[in-house]
Scaffold this motif. Structure first.
Motif, PDB file in Angstrom:
ATOM      1  N   ALA A 127       0.829  -1.220   0.000  1.00 13.07           N
ATOM      2  CA  ALA A 127       0.000   0.000   0.000  1.00 13.07           C
ATOM      3  C   ALA A 127       0.859   1.264   0.000  1.00 13.07           C
ATOM      4  N   ASP A 128       1.943   1.302   0.810  1.00 14.10           N
ATOM      5  CA  ASP A 128       2.773   2.510   0.865  1.00 14.10           C
ATOM      6  C   ASP A 128       3.406   2.800  -0.483  1.00 14.10           C
ATOM      7  N   GLU A 129       3.914   1.757  -1.128  1.00 13.95           N
ATOM      8  CA  GLU A 129       4.537   1.951  -2.438  1.00 13.95           C
ATOM      9  C   GLU A 129       3.517   2.423  -3.454  1.00 13.95           C
ATOM     10  N   THR A 130       2.309   1.875  -3.389  1.00 13.82           N
ATOM     11  CA  THR A 130       1.261   2.245  -4.343  1.00 13.82           C
ATOM     12  C   THR A 130       0.836   3.695  -4.144  1.00 13.82           C
ATOM     13  N   GLU A 131       0.629   4.081  -2.883  1.00 14.39           N
ATOM     14  CA  GLU A 131       0.208   5.464  -2.619  1.00 14.39           C
ATOM     15  C   GLU A 131       1.285   6.451  -3.027  1.00 14.39           C
ATOM     16  N   HIS A 132       2.546   6.106  -2.803  1.00 10.47           N
ATOM     17  CA  HIS A 132       3.634   6.988  -3.227  1.00 10.47           C
ATOM     18  C   HIS A 132       3.634   7.147  -4.750  1.00 10.47           C
ATOM     19  N   TRP A 133       3.449   6.025  -5.430  1.00  8.87           N
ATOM     20  CA  TRP A 133       3.439   6.084  -6.906  1.00  8.87           C
ATOM     21  C   TRP A 133       2.263   6.905  -7.408  1.00  8.87           C
ATOM     22  N   GLU A 134       1.102   6.732  -6.790  1.00 12.22           N
ATOM     23  CA  GLU A 134      -0.079   7.483  -7.227  1.00 12.22           C
ATOM     24  C   GLU A 134       0.088   8.986  -6.956  1.00 12.22           C
ATOM     25  N   ALA A 135       0.721   9.334  -5.802  1.00 15.13           N
ATOM     26  CA  ALA A 135       0.957  10.758  -5.525  1.00 15.13           C
ATOM     27  C   ALA A 135       1.904  11.355  -6.563  1.00 15.13           C
ATOM     28  N   LEU A 136       2.920  10.577  -6.922  1.00 19.87           N
ATOM     29  CA  LEU A 136       3.859  11.053  -7.938  1.00 19.87           C
ATOM     30  C   LEU A 136       3.157  11.252  -9.270  1.00 19.87           C
ATOM     31  N   GLN A 137       2.288  10.321  -9.611  1.00 15.63           N
ATOM     32  CA  GLN A 137       1.550  10.469 -10.863  1.00 15.63           C
ATOM     33  C   GLN A 137       0.641  11.692 -10.827  1.00 15.63           C
TER      34      GLN A 137
END
Length: 817
Positions: A127-137
């Motif tokens: 989840a942390d990796e996914t949320e970080h990636w989505e924020a970057l996007q």
């Protein structure tokens, strides 16, 4: 960054290879499991084993709900998917094989294959990796479509490959692909100091060194507004891959035109505060305003003042004639190489000129084509001082409402400085007039000396000082020479100077010795200072009582002391006695040898200290000797040692000793004061004479009463020898009365002396120290009429004391030829 007309297609440009759409939930990256319609695991990927720790043998055939810690019913969530085209995302907590809880993000996708029931693909990612990636996007999408900061990406050849929407909205075009950084606006210019002159050089340095550039200011005209300059704040940093290899340069730009112009206006006012009003000269102040305004605010400035203001008169509500004191291009000649400017001259404005309308109304006026001129009134306390006209020629930006506050502030500061200069001009003129009225106008013609003098008032802001000089006729054909300096400047110093000069004249008429005269003068100053200090609110020439004060606590127009040199020259004996109170000693040029010396006259304390003694020196001056008496303003200034000035004066007098005294005065002041000077300077040049021996007759008288008749006979014969028969009778009467008084009231030898000068002088000397007094005798008195007769028959009479007694003298006017 900026815009230009090009032929490239519009719209944002993707970097080579396109963006990477894969996130942690992408099927190629995520941990995957296949669920049947009941939520039983029927497929288990290697990535899922790495994420949760379960090998396929332990998980296949088990319901996936058994892994869920806090959200059971995954199969139900999967069953609720809206359709095969969209994935439903959930945040779950799953139990790892080792017992810990893993927070994950899941997505389910429908699967269909022949011969089987409905199945679902379950994708799981941290989840942390996914949320970080989505924020970057989200950030990348925002930069491209919503960010207010303009972005452009350049490749390693420094050509545009991508821009965002903000840049398009800012410039009005997106046709940038393939352009270099300096090709994107018209008339581009780097404003920040310390940077290369072009953007390409700056970006090349960033690409090479990897050092970012922050807030570089750049000016140019974008395609959306080609007629006006804009200013951007630009930042640059290098783009590089995971291995550190450079991929290009990213540029961030923000249009700061309004902020930059506001800062420029503020800097202009700050600069004006430091540069305008450095002197109390109106033309200089106008020139300083022009130097601040041109070229930052305007292309030209003219300053016109009301003629009364230039004279120092107070401004009134009635406007007068305007006089131009400064005109910078384009409306007037610039100052010369030495800073000089043409003298002020009246300006013949027509009645409807904007300058006169502005002066009358007291409000700024925008005038000229497209507001090319701005006329602002110079006012103080509501009264007009003049007008300032700002011009812009050839600029794309005319004057507008935003320029009015700046112009008002500039002119308001200038008005205060000009009003201060006006007040100084008025006081300086008054002080100069007062000082000239107090200085001697028509010095007497005397036989004892030839003399010439020069007085130069100060050019500095401190104003007129208290320097003075005087030549005083004394009894016995002698002459008193005075030069003095009151400490301070302005009206106070001039008034104090006048009082001192009058006091010296009164004391000199009493035939006091030089040291005694300075002692009496010192007493007068000390007494006056004490009386004024004791009077509240008095305007004094001394420091008022109170705490200890330093030199900076004394106003410029307050006189706090004085120096003086007083000399008495006797042309009969050639003796000059002088004393000084803190004043520079004179320069004496010997007539025979032509050598200049400074006699050792005891310095004495300055006047006003009180109670300290003064000493005199005696010089024997051959006929034709040259004596220079001066104030320290002639030989001293901040950049010159007084000894050097004294040496120069001595050398000049020695070299030109045969010149006429007026010419010699002019040479001295020109050589010693070649430019502006901060202190007054006075110079008194004296060339001595000796009376011819045949114009002096001296007799020693015995003490018997018969000597009175003998004295009358001697006087009668001498007046006849001089061709003064008309004065014989009067002279006999005067001699008879003076000798009789001497024989009656004094003891010791009596001397009779007649001096034929511009008057006929009769002197009787004795050893007594008691002076006779004039009185009016009653009708029944037998005596007491002698001095009364002397006073009635002569021009002047008096008594002077000597080291051996006293001398009573009387002067008679010579017969008209």
């Amino acid at each position: 960054m900026r815009g230009n007309d090009g032929t490239h297609p519009a719209g944002p440009v993707d970097p080579p290879g396109g963006p990477d759409p894969r996130g942690p939930l992408d099927a190629a990256r995520a941990a995957t499991a296949v669920l049947d319609d009941d939520g039983t695991v029927i497929g288990w990927g290697a990535a899922a084993e790495r994420l949760l720790g379960y090998p396929p043998g332990e998980i296949l055939g088990r319901p996936v709900d058994g892994l869920v810690v806090d959200r059971p019913g995954v199969h139900r969530a999967a069953a609720d998917l809206p359709g095969a085209a969209r994935a439903r995302r959930q945040v779950l907590h799953l139990r790892h094989r080792d017992g810990r809880v893993v927070r994950v993000v899941t997505a389910t996708l429908p699967l269909s294959h022949a011969g089987a029931g409905p199945a679902r693909l379950l994708a799981v990612a941290d989840a942390d990796e996914t949320e970080h990636w989505e924020a970057l996007q989200a950030m990348l999408r925002g930069l491209a479509t919503q960010s207010p900061v303009g972005l452009a990406i350049y490749d390693t050849d420094l050509r545009v490959v991508w821009t965002n929407s903000a840049l398009y909205e800012e410039m009005g075009t997106s046709q940038y692909v393939g352009l270099g950084p300096d090709d994107m606006v018209a008339a581009g210019e780097v404003l920040s100091a310390g940077h290369p002159p072009t953007l390409e050089e700056t970006m090349r340095r960033v690409l090479t060194t990897g050092e970012a550039v922050i807030e570089l200011h750049y000016r140019g005209r974008p395609p959306v507004d080609p007629d006006h300059d804009h200013v951007w704040s630009c930042s640059y940093y290098r783009l590089q891959d995971a291995g550190g290899a450079g991929l290009g340069v990213c540029e961030e730009t923000v249009d700061i035109t309004d902020r930059y112009l506001a800062q420029q206006r503020l800097d202009l006012l700050v600069r004006a505060g430091g540069l305008v009003g450095t002197t109390l000269d109106m033309s200089r102040t106008a020139r300083e305003l022009s130097s601040v305004a041109v070229p930052r605010f305007a292309d030209g400035v003219t300053v016109d003042l009301v003629d009364a203001v230039l004279r120092g008169d107070p401004p009134t509500t009635r406007t007068g004639r305007l006089v131009r004191v400064w005109a910078a291009p384009p409306d007037g000649p610039a100052a010369g190489p030495d800073g000089a400017h043409p003298a002020p001259e009246p300006v013949p404005y027509p009645p409807d000129a904007p300058q006169l309308r502005c002066l009358d109304s007291g409000r700024p006026i925008l005038t000229g084509g497209a507001a090319a001129s701005l006329v602002v009134p110079l006012r103080t306390d509501g009264a007009p001082l003049g007008v300032v006209t700002f011009h812009r020629a050839g600029r794309p930006t005319p004057f507008d409402a935003d320029d009015l506050p700046v112009a008002d502030e500039l002119v308001a500061r200038t008005a205060v400085c000009i009003d201060n200069a006006r007040r100084f001009t008025r006081e300086h003129t008054a002080a100069l007039t007062l000082q000239h009225s107090l200085l001697p106008r028509n010095l007497p013609r005397i036989t004892a000396v030839d003399f010439a003098h020069r007085y130069l008032p100060a050019d500095g802001k401190s104003g007129v000082g208290g320097d003075w000089f005087d030549v005083i006729t004394l009894s016995g054909a002698r002459v008193g020479l005075v030069v003095g300096d009151v400490v301070g400047h302005g009206l106070g110093a001039a008034a104090t100077m006048g009082r001192l000069r009058t006091s010296v004249r009164v004391l000199a008429r009493q035939d006091l010795a030089p040291d005694e005269l300075l002692a009496r003068l010192d007493d007068l100053i000390t007494q006056a200072a004490d009386e004024e200090a004791a009077t509240p609110g008095s305007v004094t020439g001394a420091v008022p009582p109170g705490p200890a004060r330093g030199p900076d606590d004394v106003p410029d127009d307050q006189a706090v002391g004085a120096t003086c040199l007083y000399a008495v020259y006797d042309p009969v004996t050639g003796v000059c006695r002088m004393a000084r109170a803190g004043h520079p000693a004179p320069v004496v040029l010997d007539a025979a040898h032509g050598t200049a010396t400074v006699p050792a006259v005891p310095a004495g304390p300055p006047l006003g200290l009180g109670g300290l003694p003064f000493e005199s020196a005696e010089l024997h001056l051959p006929e034709g000797s040259l004596v220079a008496l001066f104030t320290d303003g002639l030989v001293r200034d901040r950049a010159r040692d007084p000894e050097a000035g004294l040496d120069r004066l001595s050398a000049l007098l020695a070299h030109h000793r045969d010149r006429p005294l007026p010419e010699l005065c002019d040479r001295a002041v020109t050589a010693l004061l070649p430019g502006p000077f901060e202190d007054d300077a006075a110079l008194l040049l004296v060339r001595t004479r000796l009376l011819d021996g045949d114009r002096i007759a001296t007799w020693e008288l015995a003490t018997g009463p018969e000597e009175v008749g003998r004295a009358r006979a001697l006087a009668a014969r001498q007046t006849a020898a001089w061709g003064l028969e008309e004065l014989a009778f009067t002279t006999e009467v005067v001699v008879s009365e003076l000798v009789t008084n001497a024989l009656r009231y004094a003891s010791g030898p009596v001397q009779l002396r007649l001096v034929h000068d511009r008057t006929l002088i009769c002197e009787v000397s004795d050893t007594g120290h008691t002076a006779p007094h004039l009185r009016r005798a009653a009708t029944d008195d037998e005596g007491g009429r002698g001095l009364f007769l002397v006073a009635q028959m002569t021009q002047h009479w008096g008594t002077r004391y000597t080291a051996t007694g006293k001398t009573i003298w009387a002067e008679q006017a010579l017969p008209t030829p």
